[in-house]
Write a protein that holds these residues in place. Structure first.
Motif, mmCIF file in Angstrom:
data_model
loop_
_atom_site.group_PDB
_atom_site.id
_atom_site.type_symbol
_atom_site.label_atom_id
_atom_site.label_comp_id
_atom_site.label_asym_id
_atom_site.label_seq_id
_atom_site.Cartn_x
_atom_site.Cartn_y
_atom_site.Cartn_z
ATOM 1 N N SER A 31 0.819 -1.212 0.000
ATOM 2 C CA SER A 31 0.000 0.000 0.000
ATOM 3 C C SER A 31 0.856 1.267 0.000
ATOM 4 O O SER A 31 0.345 2.355 -0.212
ATOM 5 C CB SER A 31 -0.966 -0.007 1.185
ATOM 6 N N MET A 52 1.829 1.463 -8.271
ATOM 7 C CA MET A 52 2.241 0.803 -9.499
ATOM 8 C C MET A 52 1.370 1.250 -10.663
ATOM 9 O O MET A 52 0.158 1.353 -10.551
ATOM 10 C CB MET A 52 2.148 -0.711 -9.352
ATOM 11 N N PHE A 56 0.637 0.368 -14.749
ATOM 12 C CA PHE A 56 0.819 -0.746 -15.682
ATOM 13 C C PHE A 56 0.785 -0.269 -17.135
ATOM 14 O O PHE A 56 0.201 0.764 -17.450
ATOM 15 C CB PHE A 56 -0.299 -1.774 -15.497
ATOM 16 N N ASN A 90 -5.006 -0.888 -16.654
ATOM 17 C CA ASN A 90 -5.708 -1.717 -15.674
ATOM 18 C C ASN A 90 -6.662 -0.937 -14.788
ATOM 19 O O ASN A 90 -6.772 -1.206 -13.590
ATOM 20 C CB ASN A 90 -4.703 -2.490 -14.810
ATOM 21 N N LEU A 91 -7.341 0.023 -15.378
ATOM 22 C CA LEU A 91 -8.413 0.686 -14.631
ATOM 23 C C LEU A 91 -9.580 -0.269 -14.536
ATOM 24 O O LEU A 91 -9.791 -1.098 -15.415
ATOM 25 C CB LEU A 91 -8.846 1.970 -15.342
ATOM 26 N N TRP A 92 -10.336 -0.153 -13.468
ATOM 27 C CA TRP A 92 -11.510 -1.015 -13.300
ATOM 28 C C TRP A 92 -12.643 -0.455 -14.150
ATOM 29 O O TRP A 92 -13.097 0.672 -13.936
ATOM 30 C CB TRP A 92 -11.858 -1.100 -11.812
ATOM 31 N N MET A 118 -16.043 1.242 -12.899
ATOM 32 C CA MET A 118 -16.022 2.402 -12.008
ATOM 33 C C MET A 118 -15.643 3.647 -12.801
ATOM 34 O O MET A 118 -14.885 3.564 -13.769
ATOM 35 C CB MET A 118 -14.982 2.209 -10.901
ATOM 36 N N GLU A 133 -11.191 4.009 -4.723
ATOM 37 C CA GLU A 133 -11.343 2.627 -4.257
ATOM 38 C C GLU A 133 -10.291 2.205 -3.225
ATOM 39 O O GLU A 133 -10.611 1.677 -2.165
ATOM 40 C CB GLU A 133 -11.316 1.677 -5.468
ATOM 41 N N GLY A 134 -9.028 2.447 -3.546
ATOM 42 C CA GLY A 134 -7.958 2.057 -2.627
ATOM 43 C C GLY A 134 -8.023 2.829 -1.318
ATOM 44 O O GLY A 134 -7.726 2.288 -0.245
ATOM 45 N N VAL A 189 -8.429 0.192 1.399
ATOM 46 C CA VAL A 189 -7.123 -0.056 2.009
ATOM 47 C C VAL A 189 -6.831 0.934 3.128
ATOM 48 O O VAL A 189 -6.397 0.561 4.212
ATOM 49 C CB VAL A 189 -6.010 -0.014 0.942
ATOM 50 N N ARG A 206 -4.552 7.236 -9.343
ATOM 51 C CA ARG A 206 -4.982 6.169 -8.438
ATOM 52 C C ARG A 206 -3.836 5.731 -7.539
ATOM 53 O O ARG A 206 -4.020 5.496 -6.336
ATOM 54 C CB ARG A 206 -5.489 4.981 -9.272
ATOM 55 N N MET A 225 -2.694 7.336 -2.956
ATOM 56 C CA MET A 225 -2.409 6.505 -1.784
ATOM 57 C C MET A 225 -1.196 7.010 -1.003
ATOM 58 O O MET A 225 -0.777 6.385 -0.028
ATOM 59 C CB MET A 225 -2.134 5.062 -2.218
#
Lengths: 220, 258
Positions: free
Chosen positions: B90, B94, B96, B100-102, B105, B113-114, B118, B162, B166
């Motif tokens: 956390s 990272m 990519f 790799n977005l969801w 959403m 989300e995180g 998290v 994203r 964090m």
């Protein structure tokens, strides 16, 4: 063609319709829930769990629904499992549908790009959260057509419950037809009912599908 | 920003079956600096990057984040408890190659989300923080869009937001611009440059030699699972000693002359 019988037997048929819809709905919901559980357990379980579940899937898929139902309803009491027709029928439908649902979910999960899951892991999400927030919602979108398809197949399997005297629409129609010799009218009405029923489900399904894939196809 | 992490990679080996993908890799990644990993395809640079947050499991050696071993309890020992691994991950952002977005959403939900799952933030606060992060990458007008309605460059900026939301101490980039149309590469590199200027530790697998030349503090060149050389960009790119680097750069220049 004698249509006056429908006024006399109408209430019976109506209650049969209602029960058929209830059986289908509960069988689909419980079967899908059990199937989902199986698919998740297969994905995350150890070797023993995976093997046990695969055996369950093969066994249920490899035997006729009627045989399963007889085993449950007539064989059950011999091992102390005494069920009324309706609960036995619902349990039977749930078990019968679960491996098909499990396979639908399993392949849907496999179609979720690994990158989406890695993105969750990289950020520190728990596997549980990844299942709930990513695997399920993304997988469901690709599973939906197959889920609707199988739930349509299940509508027609419900008639088998009449054999263990669940008073659903097949049972009621049979009763009416035998009492009044109106085989043509009765079974024609029954066929019509199923056709309309399935049509409604498939239309609702398509609408649902459009709705949940809207954000995926706005741009291609 | 929280203080930046350092990464210490010692004698790391990684096998895919019989294939020896990473061979005794030693690499120091200093805090607050940008390290670029370059090399031909299949050289192991992505694998090495993915070992840093243990998305890829290395088979022997050590990867230390601020002196703390990631992935294992002890070097060569038992796997680390999932909870501790998640906690370490956390703090490592990272990004990519495929974003790799969801897909289900919105941009803002992707970023929030995180923070919710998290960091345990309340949804309202997380969404607010997500909005700020998206504004910083120039997407304040795109927060309500799903990924399918964003360009590749915009999607990658959401992915960066994203990770950055964090408050990571280290950012890993796995070929962040390789899937982008050429005209969209610049906007993503600019966001990365701003991050680098802010003192973030960054490890970037890239084919963008321009970015490596101008932004990297050090470049590591890998080939066939070996770390061939590590040094400042001027030396690696202008006066490489190793023939493998020379030939890699020659191919690169030839391709870009056309």
């Amino acid at each position: 063609m004698d249509l006056s019988i429908f006024s006399e037997y109408g209430p019976r048929l109506l209650s049969g319709f209602r029960l058929t819809i209830i059986c289908w709905l509960l069988g689909t919901v419980f079967g899908a829930a059990l199937g989902l559980l199986i698919a998740v357990a297969q994905r995350y379980g150890g070797r023993a769990v995976r093997w046990a579940l695969q055996t369950y899937i093969e066994l249920i898929r490899g035997t006729p629904f009627l045989v399963q139902l007889f085993l449950l309803y007539y064989g059950g009491p011999m091992i102390g499992l005494r069920l009324d027709p309706l609960p036995a029928g619902l349990l039977g439908l749930t078990i019968y549908g679960s491996p098909y649902f499990a396979e639908i979910f399993r392949s849907a999960f496999r179609a979720v790009p690994l990158g989406l899951i890695e993105a969750g892991r990289a950020i520190g999400m728990t596997e549980m959260a990844i299942v709930r927030r990513i695997l399920l919602p993304v997988g469901l979108v690709s599973a939906l057509p197959a889920l609707i398809n199988f739930s349509i197949i299940l509508t027609k399997e419900t008639v088998i419950l009449s054999i263990i005297t669940v008073p659903e629409v097949m049972y009621q129609t049979q009763y009416m037809a035998t009492m009044t010799f109106t085989y043509l009218e009765g079974y024609f009405a029954l066929a019509l009912f199923f056709w309309v029923f399935v049509e409604v489900i498939s239309r609702l399904g398509r609408r649902l599908e459009r709705r949940i894939t809207r954000h995926l196809i706005e741009r291609t | 920003m929280v203080e930046a992490s350092s990464v210490e990679i010692r004698k790391v080996n990684k096998y895919y079956g019989q294939f020896h993908a990473l061979k005794d890799i030693d690499l120091s990644i200093p805090p607050g600096k940008v390290t670029c990993l370059i090399g031909p395809s299949g050289s192991g640079k992505s694998s090495l990057l993915r070992c840093i947050n243990f998305l890829e499991e290395y088979d022997s050696g050590e990867v230390l984040i601020d002196g703390q071993l990631i992935g294992y309890e002890t070097p060569g020992g038992r796997r680390m408890a999932p909870r501790r691994l998640r906690q370490m991950r956390s703090t490592i952002g990272m990004v990519f190659q495929q974003f790799n977005l969801w897909p289900h959403m919105t941009a803002q939900e992707n970023v929030a989300e995180g923070l919710i799952r998290v960091r345990g933030m309340r949804k309202r606060d997380a969404m607010e923080r997500a909005a700020e992060a998206l504004t910083r990458v120039g997407l304040s007008d795109r927060m309500g869009n799903h990924p399918s309605r964003l360009s590749g460059g915009q999607q990658q900026r959401v992915a960066i937001a994203r990770a950055v939301a964090m408050d990571p101490r280290l950012m890993l980039f796995d070929e962040p611009t390789s899937a982008l149309d050429p005209e969209l590469v610049g906007e993503v590199l600019n966001v990365m440059k701003a991050l680098a200027a802010g003192g973030m530790t960054m490890v970037v697998v890239t084919h963008e030699m321009g970015f490596a030349a101008h932004v990297a503090d050090q470049i590591a060149f890998l080939e066939a699972g070996e770390l061939v050389d590590v040094d400042v960009p001027s030396r690696i790119l202008r006066e490489p000693e190793d023939r493998r680097i020379q030939s890699f750069l020659r191919t690169y220049h030839e391709r870009n002359l056309i």
